[in-house]
Design an enzyme around this catalytic site. Structure first.
Site, PDB file in Angstrom:
ATOM      1  CG  HIS A  55      -1.947   1.079   1.209  1.00  0.00           C
ATOM      2  ND1 HIS A  55      -3.298   0.815   1.274  1.00  0.00           N
ATOM      3  CD2 HIS A  55      -1.833   2.431   1.131  1.00  0.00           C
ATOM      4  CE1 HIS A  55      -3.970   1.960   1.238  1.00  0.00           C
ATOM      5  NE2 HIS A  55      -3.104   2.958   1.157  1.00  0.00           N
ATOM      6  CG  HIS A  57      -1.424   6.954  -1.574  1.00  0.00           C
ATOM      7  ND1 HIS A  57      -2.711   7.148  -2.027  1.00  0.00           N
ATOM      8  CD2 HIS A  57      -1.531   6.233  -0.426  1.00  0.00           C
ATOM      9  CE1 HIS A  57      -3.563   6.579  -1.169  1.00  0.00           C
ATOM     10  NE2 HIS A  57      -2.871   6.023  -0.189  1.00  0.00           N
ATOM     11  CD  GLN A 150      -7.311  11.149  -1.115  1.00  0.00           C
ATOM     12  OE1 GLN A 150      -6.203  10.654  -1.072  1.00  0.00           O
ATOM     13  NE2 GLN A 150      -8.191  10.977  -0.120  1.00  0.00           N
ATOM     14  CG  HIS A 208      -7.756   4.408   1.033  1.00  0.00           C
ATOM     15  ND1 HIS A 208      -7.289   3.869  -0.135  1.00  0.00           N
ATOM     16  CD2 HIS A 208      -6.712   5.087   1.593  1.00  0.00           C
ATOM     17  CE1 HIS A 208      -6.012   4.209  -0.290  1.00  0.00           C
ATOM     18  NE2 HIS A 208      -5.636   4.951   0.744  1.00  0.00           N
ATOM     19  CD  GLU A 211      -6.478   6.750   6.142  1.00  0.00           C
ATOM     20  OE1 GLU A 211      -6.949   6.985   5.017  1.00  0.00           O
ATOM     21  OE2 GLU A 211      -5.271   6.912   6.428  1.00  0.00           O
ATOM     22  CG  ASP A 307      -0.915   5.273   3.478  1.00  0.00           C
ATOM     23  OD1 ASP A 307      -1.380   5.101   2.348  1.00  0.00           O
ATOM     24  OD2 ASP A 307      -1.552   5.846   4.385  1.00  0.00           O
TER      25      ASP A 307
HETATM   26  N1  17E Z   1      -5.274   9.350   1.061  1.00  0.00           N
HETATM   27  C1  17E Z   1      -6.065   8.842   2.022  1.00  0.00           C
HETATM   28  O1  17E Z   1      -7.296   8.912   1.913  1.00  0.00           O
HETATM   29  N2  17E Z   1      -5.512   8.274   3.089  1.00  0.00           N
HETATM   30  C2  17E Z   1      -4.190   8.188   3.210  1.00  0.00           C
HETATM   31  N3  17E Z   1      -3.656   7.607   4.294  1.00  0.00           N
HETATM   32  C3  17E Z   1      -3.348   8.725   2.205  1.00  0.00           C
HETATM   33  C4  17E Z   1      -3.941   9.299   1.132  1.00  0.00           C
HETATM   34  C5  17E Z   1      -1.882   8.659   2.336  1.00  0.00           C
HETATM   35 FE   FE2 Z   2      -3.619   4.985   1.635  1.00  0.00          FE
END
Ligand code: 17E
Ligand code: FE2
Length: 410
Positions: A55, A57, A150, A208, A211, A307
């Protein structure tokens, strides 16, 4: 054969010699009776299948501070900063940073990478750049690309169309961000939508998921239920799932049963989530990492990711998977000997399972000759000291070498 590595110590503790020929591991046995064009005596050093970065980006890597630094340290400020930075993306900008990051990873033993590419950006520059990178580097490192919305699958009207375009262009997996959609209903709907797309385009899923520290963020159950009903199971991954650490135990216990049935994969990103989460807490302050130990104890597949490497969410990061695993050992209290060994699996074989690499991965006769040598005697020793990866062999050839630091007392 082309090369024999003598006196290798496998993660299991077994001492073997390993023969490589034409890009394949062609022999693996104690004291191999054979000769080769070249032999390398490793003196009992640890030889392992490569690290798997499950994982990251790559599109935002190496942009920390552009156009400004994340002052609050939250996920949400990171998303806003990235929204500004991504206005100026060009193919070359993304490709250069992605390749620089892949080199940083490869020199530390990573040969398999799953990267998210933001597809909530109208020109799909990030996605197209990462698809080009995936193809350009395939002779030395394997990259998968997740189409990741995103700003939300329903964040703006064009986003759904962009997601489909990304899948038509060849993204390997469908991503999502249900906890960031405008309403809980939108979040649930987005998960159904992601499964429908994955089935229609025959792709993997990596969402995702939850989070956030909100104990009411419960999209993981929707992902798991969809995995059960669709039969997609092991083709599905829930990334981050940090809210799981905030659920009450009665709910978590019920959820764990469903997760067991679903057979989905989990990815924890301990470096990032220990810093992003808990920002609205005073004290006691929550740890921001999902229930790694309990998922592992339940027999579910958990891997670990970096990440970020120097981006709007995390200004640190060096690409070291040993560093990631060391953070998991601490934050998830995986300090028992079996638990430390499990954390090594989480940056190797478990990541390979998440990426569905199948026979393309593993230190076994007949498999592609991808392996790493560490300046360590065991996985425990490597994790304890964040050992140097001294040699990286990719597709049967030495790709990169690093000398461990030498200490000399005066
Ligand atoms: N975008 C997101 O939604 N969550 C993350 N941890 C990162 C990007 C790095
Ligand atoms: Fe991520």
């Amino acid at each position: 054969m082309e090369l024999i590595l003598r006196d290798c110590r496998l993660p299991s503790g077994e001492a073997v010699d390993i023969g490589l020929d034409q890009g394949i591991i062609c022999a693996l046995a104690p004291q191999l009776v054979a000769s080769a064009h070249q032999e390398l005596n490793l003196g009992g050093k640890l030889v392992s299948a490569p690290f798997v970065e499950s994982h990251i980006h790559l599109d935002s890597a190496l942009t920390a501070g552009q156009p400004r630094w994340n002052q609050s340290g939250t996920l949400f400020e990171g998303i806003e900063i990235w929204r500004d930075r991504k206005q100026s993306l060009t193919l070359d900008d993304v490709k250069e940073r992605a390749i620089a990051t892949l080199k940083l990873q490869a020199q530390q033993g990573v040969l398999f990478v799953r990267s998210h590419a933001d597809v909530s950006e109208p020109n799909l520059v990030a996605l197209q750049a990462l698809l080009e990178v995936r193809d350009a580097v395939r002779d030395w490192i394997t990259v998968q690309v997740v189409a990741f919305p995103q700003d939300g699958l329903y964040g703006s009207p064009g986003n759904l169309e962009l997601m489909e375009k990304a899948l038509n262009l060849g993204a390997d997996a469908v991503g999502g961000i249900p906890h960031y959609e405008m309403t809980r209903e939108d979040g649930v709907q987005s998960v159904h939508h992601i499964f429908e797309l994955a089935q229609r385009y025959d792709r993997l899923i990596d969402i995702h998921c939850d989070e956030i520290d909100d104990d009411q963020s419960r999209f993981l159950e929707v992902v798991a239920a969809n995995a059960v009903r669709s039969g997609l199971g092991a083709r599905v991954t829930a990334s981050h799932t940090t809210a799981f650490a905030s659920y009450n135990n009665a709910y978590a216990f019920k959820l764990m049963g469903l997760l067991g049935r679903s057979n989905i994969n989990f990815i924890a990103n301990p470096l990032i989530n220990i810093t992003l989460q808990g920002r609205t807490d005073t004290y006691p302050k929550r740890r921001g990492v999902t229930r790694v130990k309990e998922l592992w104890q339940q027999g579910l597949n958990v891997s670990l990711g970096h990440d970020c490497v120097q981006d709007p969410w995390y200004s640190l990061g060096d690409g070291s998977m040993l560093g990631v695993a060391a953070m998991a050992i601490h934050v998830c209290q995986m300090t028992g000997q079996d638990e430390i060994a499990a954390c090594y699996d989480m940056i190797t074989a478990n990541g390979a399972k998440t990426l569905a690499l199948g026979d393309a991965y593993g230190l076994e006769v007949g498999k592609p000759a991808n392996l790493i040598v560490l300046d360590a005697t065991s996985p425990y020793d490597a994790l304890r000291r964040t050992a140097t990866v001294t040699h990286v062999f990719s597709r049967g050839k030495l790709l990169v070498e690093t000398r461990p630091a030498a200490v000399r007392w005066a």
